[in-house]
Write an enzyme that holds these catalytic residues in place. Structure first.
Site, PDB file in Angstrom:
ATOM      1  N   GLY A 304     119.215  16.939 -58.004  1.00 32.49           N
ATOM      2  CA  GLY A 304     117.864  16.964 -58.545  1.00 32.49           C
ATOM      3  C   GLY A 304     117.235  15.666 -59.017  1.00 32.49           C
ATOM      4  O   GLY A 304     116.064  15.681 -59.379  1.00 32.49           O
ATOM      5  N   CYS A 309     112.654  15.289 -54.452  1.00 35.52           N
ATOM      6  CA  CYS A 309     113.423  16.496 -54.712  1.00 35.52           C
ATOM      7  C   CYS A 309     112.725  17.396 -55.723  1.00 35.52           C
ATOM      8  O   CYS A 309     112.325  16.949 -56.787  1.00 35.52           O
ATOM      9  CB  CYS A 309     114.757  16.026 -55.251  1.00 35.52           C
ATOM     10  SG  CYS A 309     115.783  17.296 -55.880  1.00 35.52           S
TER      11      CYS A 309
HETATM   12  N1  LIG Z   1     120.940  15.899 -54.020  1.00 34.74           N
HETATM   13  C1  LIG Z   1     120.144  16.905 -54.190  1.00 34.74           C
HETATM   14  O1  LIG Z   1     119.710  17.224 -55.289  1.00 34.74           O
HETATM   15  C2  LIG Z   1     119.737  17.741 -53.042  1.00 34.74           C
HETATM   16  C3  LIG Z   1     119.842  17.264 -51.763  1.00 34.74           C
HETATM   17  N2  LIG Z   1     119.366  17.976 -50.686  1.00 34.74           N
HETATM   18  C4  LIG Z   1     119.499  17.430 -49.344  1.00 34.74           C
HETATM   19  O2  LIG Z   1     118.787  18.204 -48.434  1.00 34.74           O
HETATM   20  C5  LIG Z   1     119.477  18.314 -47.190  1.00 34.74           C
HETATM   21  C6  LIG Z   1     119.625  19.768 -46.798  1.00 34.74           C
HETATM   22  O3  LIG Z   1     120.639  20.363 -47.531  1.00 34.74           O
HETATM   23  P1  LIG Z   1     120.895  21.933 -47.570  1.00 34.74           P
HETATM   24  O4  LIG Z   1     119.678  22.632 -48.039  1.00 34.74           O
HETATM   25  O5  LIG Z   1     122.139  22.117 -48.296  1.00 34.74           O
HETATM   26  O6  LIG Z   1     121.008  22.346 -46.044  1.00 34.74           O
HETATM   27  P2  LIG Z   1     122.240  22.641 -45.090  1.00 34.74           P
HETATM   28  O7  LIG Z   1     121.693  22.674 -43.722  1.00 34.74           O
HETATM   29  O8  LIG Z   1     123.359  21.733 -45.371  1.00 34.74           O
HETATM   30  O9  LIG Z   1     122.662  24.138 -45.453  1.00 34.74           O
HETATM   31  C7  LIG Z   1     123.221  24.545 -46.661  1.00 34.74           C
HETATM   32  C8  LIG Z   1     124.113  25.785 -46.474  1.00 34.74           C
HETATM   33  O10 LIG Z   1     124.596  26.177 -47.749  1.00 34.74           O
HETATM   34  C9  LIG Z   1     124.122  27.507 -48.081  1.00 34.74           C
HETATM   35  N3  LIG Z   1     123.689  27.508 -49.477  1.00 34.74           N
HETATM   36  C10 LIG Z   1     124.133  28.327 -50.435  1.00 34.74           C
HETATM   37  N4  LIG Z   1     123.544  28.079 -51.610  1.00 34.74           N
HETATM   38  C11 LIG Z   1     122.706  27.054 -51.382  1.00 34.74           C
HETATM   39  C12 LIG Z   1     121.795  26.334 -52.191  1.00 34.74           C
HETATM   40  N5  LIG Z   1     121.614  26.641 -53.468  1.00 34.74           N
HETATM   41  N6  LIG Z   1     121.069  25.348 -51.645  1.00 34.74           N
HETATM   42  C13 LIG Z   1     121.200  25.060 -50.338  1.00 34.74           C
HETATM   43  N7  LIG Z   1     122.039  25.710 -49.522  1.00 34.74           N
HETATM   44  C14 LIG Z   1     122.789  26.689 -50.037  1.00 34.74           C
HETATM   45  C15 LIG Z   1     122.987  27.761 -47.108  1.00 34.74           C
HETATM   46  O11 LIG Z   1     122.940  29.142 -46.787  1.00 34.74           O
HETATM   47  P3  LIG Z   1     121.563  29.969 -46.922  1.00 34.74           P
HETATM   48  O12 LIG Z   1     120.487  29.149 -46.272  1.00 34.74           O
HETATM   49  O13 LIG Z   1     121.848  31.242 -46.204  1.00 34.74           O
HETATM   50  O14 LIG Z   1     121.329  30.145 -48.381  1.00 34.74           O
HETATM   51  C16 LIG Z   1     123.392  26.962 -45.891  1.00 34.74           C
HETATM   52  O15 LIG Z   1     124.320  27.665 -45.103  1.00 34.74           O
HETATM   53  C17 LIG Z   1     120.774  17.567 -47.364  1.00 34.74           C
HETATM   54  O16 LIG Z   1     120.594  16.294 -46.842  1.00 34.74           O
HETATM   55  C18 LIG Z   1     120.940  17.515 -48.874  1.00 34.74           C
HETATM   56  O17 LIG Z   1     121.659  16.400 -49.293  1.00 34.74           O
HETATM   57  C19 LIG Z   1     118.808  19.195 -50.886  1.00 34.74           C
HETATM   58  C20 LIG Z   1     118.643  19.717 -52.143  1.00 34.74           C
HETATM   59  C21 LIG Z   1     119.158  19.052 -53.312  1.00 34.74           C
HETATM   60  N1  LIG Z   2     116.544  18.307 -53.834  1.00 35.03           N
HETATM   61  C1  LIG Z   2     116.329  17.465 -52.816  1.00 35.03           C
HETATM   62  N2  LIG Z   2     116.987  16.305 -52.791  1.00 35.03           N
HETATM   63  C2  LIG Z   2     116.783  15.517 -51.747  1.00 35.03           C
HETATM   64  C3  LIG Z   2     115.887  15.830 -50.740  1.00 35.03           C
HETATM   65  N3  LIG Z   2     115.912  14.838 -49.842  1.00 35.03           N
HETATM   66  C4  LIG Z   2     116.799  13.941 -50.293  1.00 35.03           C
HETATM   67  N4  LIG Z   2     117.324  14.338 -51.443  1.00 35.03           N
HETATM   68  C5  LIG Z   2     118.297  13.673 -52.284  1.00 35.03           C
HETATM   69  O1  LIG Z   2     117.678  12.529 -52.887  1.00 35.03           O
HETATM   70  C6  LIG Z   2     118.494  11.393 -52.668  1.00 35.03           C
HETATM   71  C7  LIG Z   2     117.675  10.111 -52.685  1.00 35.03           C
HETATM   72  O2  LIG Z   2     117.054   9.952 -53.925  1.00 35.03           O
HETATM   73  P1  LIG Z   2     115.851   8.893 -54.141  1.00 35.03           P
HETATM   74  O3  LIG Z   2     115.393   9.129 -55.535  1.00 35.03           O
HETATM   75  O4  LIG Z   2     116.432   7.552 -53.948  1.00 35.03           O
HETATM   76  O5  LIG Z   2     114.821   9.227 -53.135  1.00 35.03           O
HETATM   77  C8  LIG Z   2     119.163  11.691 -51.341  1.00 35.03           C
HETATM   78  O6  LIG Z   2     120.302  10.898 -51.104  1.00 35.03           O
HETATM   79  C9  LIG Z   2     119.470  13.171 -51.500  1.00 35.03           C
HETATM   80  O7  LIG Z   2     120.619  13.415 -52.237  1.00 35.03           O
HETATM   81  C10 LIG Z   2     115.189  17.045 -50.824  1.00 35.03           C
HETATM   82  O8  LIG Z   2     114.357  17.403 -49.961  1.00 35.03           O
HETATM   83  N5  LIG Z   2     115.433  17.835 -51.874  1.00 35.03           N
HETATM   84  K   LIG Z   3     113.201  14.746 -58.887  1.00 37.56           K
END
Ligand SMILES: NC(=O)C1=CN([C@@H]2O[C@H](COP(=O)(O)OP(=O)(O)OC[C@H]3O[C@@H](n4cnc5c(N)ncnc54)[C@H](OP(=O)(O)O)[C@@H]3O)[C@@H](O)[C@H]2O)C=CC1
Ligand SMILES: Nc1nc2c(ncn2[C@@H]2O[C@H](COP(=O)(O)O)[C@@H](O)[C@H]2O)c(=O)[nH]1
Ligand SMILES: [K+]
Length: 485
Positions: A304, A309
């Protein structure tokens, strides 16, 4: 790291909540600081470019590695494209900038659209492998866009030979009043050198693999055929593999990691090279230990904090990043692993604080979006300010791209969950339009930070840093004032 006056914070902290106090130092110069990381990736600077489509591509990867960091190609990029990106980064020169080359018959309009792809602001005109001239934005400004490059290029070619010392390049350019010069090895063009570039190559050490080529990483998700994707990525020649999902402390991650580890170990047997595995994201000691147990060498910390994000606003889930890094880094250290502090970095101070918290490297996404090297096309706002478009990897835009091959119904279902911004304008800073300009600022800040703490290396810094808590007024006091009260 210790808290000032032995304080035990009563709540979780983010970068803005904390500050470092100086302590007695015997590090007499900021150049005595070594920023090399011990996470096995070969980086000489603790900087990793986030695996985000709008930020991390070939130009970003080669530019950042030339200065000591590493970029991670996102999981959404098709494997053949990843493989060609890796090949081109590995073929890039470790010292000279890669030139933008154009044929003399190209239109000025086309050349002008290519020049901003590199921060040095020029293209080298090459016919049949022979450099004929240099064309800059200024050369093309006043003429018809359908004119051809040979009509406007500067043919008074000033070139420099490959293999000189950085100081010699700097002085040659300065004495000729030239901003840049093509570098030739015999007859062939091997790169471009600028004054700043020469200066930088005397300060930074490129991040290279055992064969001396620039490093690059790539990400794999936890869905689909993880084994095949991991194997293909390893075979493409990457230097770190990142297993990436929003919620890393989940069963699918625990299942995927041993598979990636098997592939990594098999690759090591075949090639003799051990490629580190990074995995995330998590924000707790428990999560860290479970991912390390399952096969991660590096754990990615941050839920987050990212600029694109919306997770915390959508779900209430996440954790202030400084505390998350501190706790996870301690857990990782206890089992010989490392963490990357991922997201929420907006100033050099944030990088320094993440390192004080024990991170081996710091991941940066959005801050690097508004640079010449990010993959997007340069766009212009109504006031003429140049910008690039950025978007989160969990935004509807990214999800639509990731699920492009799925059936309509599945696609629509997945589109329901959106945790990122789909368009954000990241303006280029006119003073610092290249990612290397930002890297200069970061390393200047962080080197200085190390000397305030009396530390020469990352482990020393994480050991010696003394961190205090501040109010928002305390944070505010530290901000520079660009106009009067
Ligand atoms: N660092 C951060 O705060 C965040 C980073 N991201 C970035 O966004 C990109 C996409 O990630 P992501 O959405 O995981 O996609 P992915 O394509 O990696 O899929 C995630 C998998 O995990 C399951 N899942 C279960 N709970 C969760 C949850 N709470 N959030 C997401 N998936 C869940 C999903 O199933 P189902 O769809 O059936 O639920 C799906 O199968 C990545 O690059 C990630 O690093 C995304 C959000 C937060
Ligand atoms: N919750 C989400 N997190 C995301 C998304 N896209 C990327 N990211 C995360 O942010 C960092 C980069 O952070 P920044 O402040 O330098 O921009 C990246 O590495 C992911 O972990 C998103 O769509 N949703
Ligand atoms: K944020």
């Amino acid at each position: 790291m210790e808290f000032l006056n032995g304080l035990q914070p009563s709540h979780d902290l983010t970068y803005n909540d904390v500050f470092m106090v100086p302590r007695r130092s015997d590090v007499v110069s900021r150049f005595d600081v070594d920023l090399a990381t011990a996470d096995g990736t070969g980086t000489t600077l603790p900087l990793v470019v986030s695996n985000m489509t709008a930020i991390s591509g070939r130009r970003m990867a080669e530019t950042i590695a030339r200065r000591g960091g590493i970029a991670i190609i996102p999981q959404d990029i098709p494997i053949d494209v990843v493989a060609s990106t890796v090949r081109r980064v590995k073929a890039a020169h470790t010292i000279y900038d890669t030139p933008v080359t154009v044929p003399s018959s190209m239109t000025v309009g086309e050349a002008l659209s290519l020049i901003p792809k590199r921060a040095h602001g020029a293209a080298v005109v090459v016919d049949d492998g022979k450099p004929l001239g240099v064309v800059t934005e200024r050369d093309g400004a006043e003429v018809d866009r359908f004119a051809q490059v040979h009509e406007v290029m500067d043919t008074d070619m000033f070139t420099l030979d490959a293999g000189l010392e950085p100081r010699a390049y700097f002085e040659a350019l300065a004495s000729q009043h030239r901003p840049l010069a093509p570098v030739l090895d015999g007859d062939s063009l091997v790169g471009v050198v600028t004054r700043k570039g020469a200066l930088r190559s005397s300060i930074y050490t490129p991040a290279t693999d055992p064969d001396g080529h620039l490093v690059i990483g790539a990400a794999v998700g936890i869905n689909g055929d993880v084994r095949a994707k991991a194997r293909a990525l390893l075979e493409s020649g990457i230097d770190v593999i990142v297993v990436d999902t929003a919620h890393g402390h989940q069963v699918k991650m625990a299942d995927a990691l041993p598979v990636v580890r098997e592939e990594r170990d098999a690759f090591e047997t075949r090639s003799g090279r051990r490629i580190p595995i990074a995995a995330g994201n998590i924000v707790s000691a428990d999560g860290t230990l479970e991912l390390v147990e399952a096969g991660a060498d590096i754990v990615k910390v941050g839920v987050g904090p990212g600029a694109m994000c919306t997770t915390r606003m959508m779900t209430g889930v996440g954790r202030p990043q400084f505390s998350a890094v501190l706790e996870c880094a301690a857990a990782a250290r206890s089992v010989g692993a490392h963490v990357w502090a991922d997201g929420g970095v907006r100033y050099p101070r944030d990088v320094a604080l993440a390192l004080a918290g024990g991170a081996a490297s710091v991941m940066i996404g959005s801050w690097f979006a508004g640079t010449h090297e990010s993959p997007g096309d340069l766009k212009f706002g109504p006031d003429g300010r140049p910008y690039k478009e950025s978007f989160g990897m969990a935004s509807s835009r990214a999800v639509a791209n990731r699920t492009r091959d799925a059936a309509g119904f599945e696609k629509a279902r997945m589109a329901l969950f959106e945790e990122g911004i789909s368009t954000s304008r990241m303006f280029l800073d006119p003073e610092n339009p290249g990612v290397e300009d930002l890297v200069d600022q970061i390393t200047a800040g962080v080197r200085s930070s190390f000397t305030y703490a009396g530390a020469r290396s990352l482990p020393e810094f994480a050991d010696r840093a003394v961190v205090g808590l501040q109010s928002s007024a305390g944070y505010d006091e530290g901000r520079p004032l660009h106009a009067s009260w």
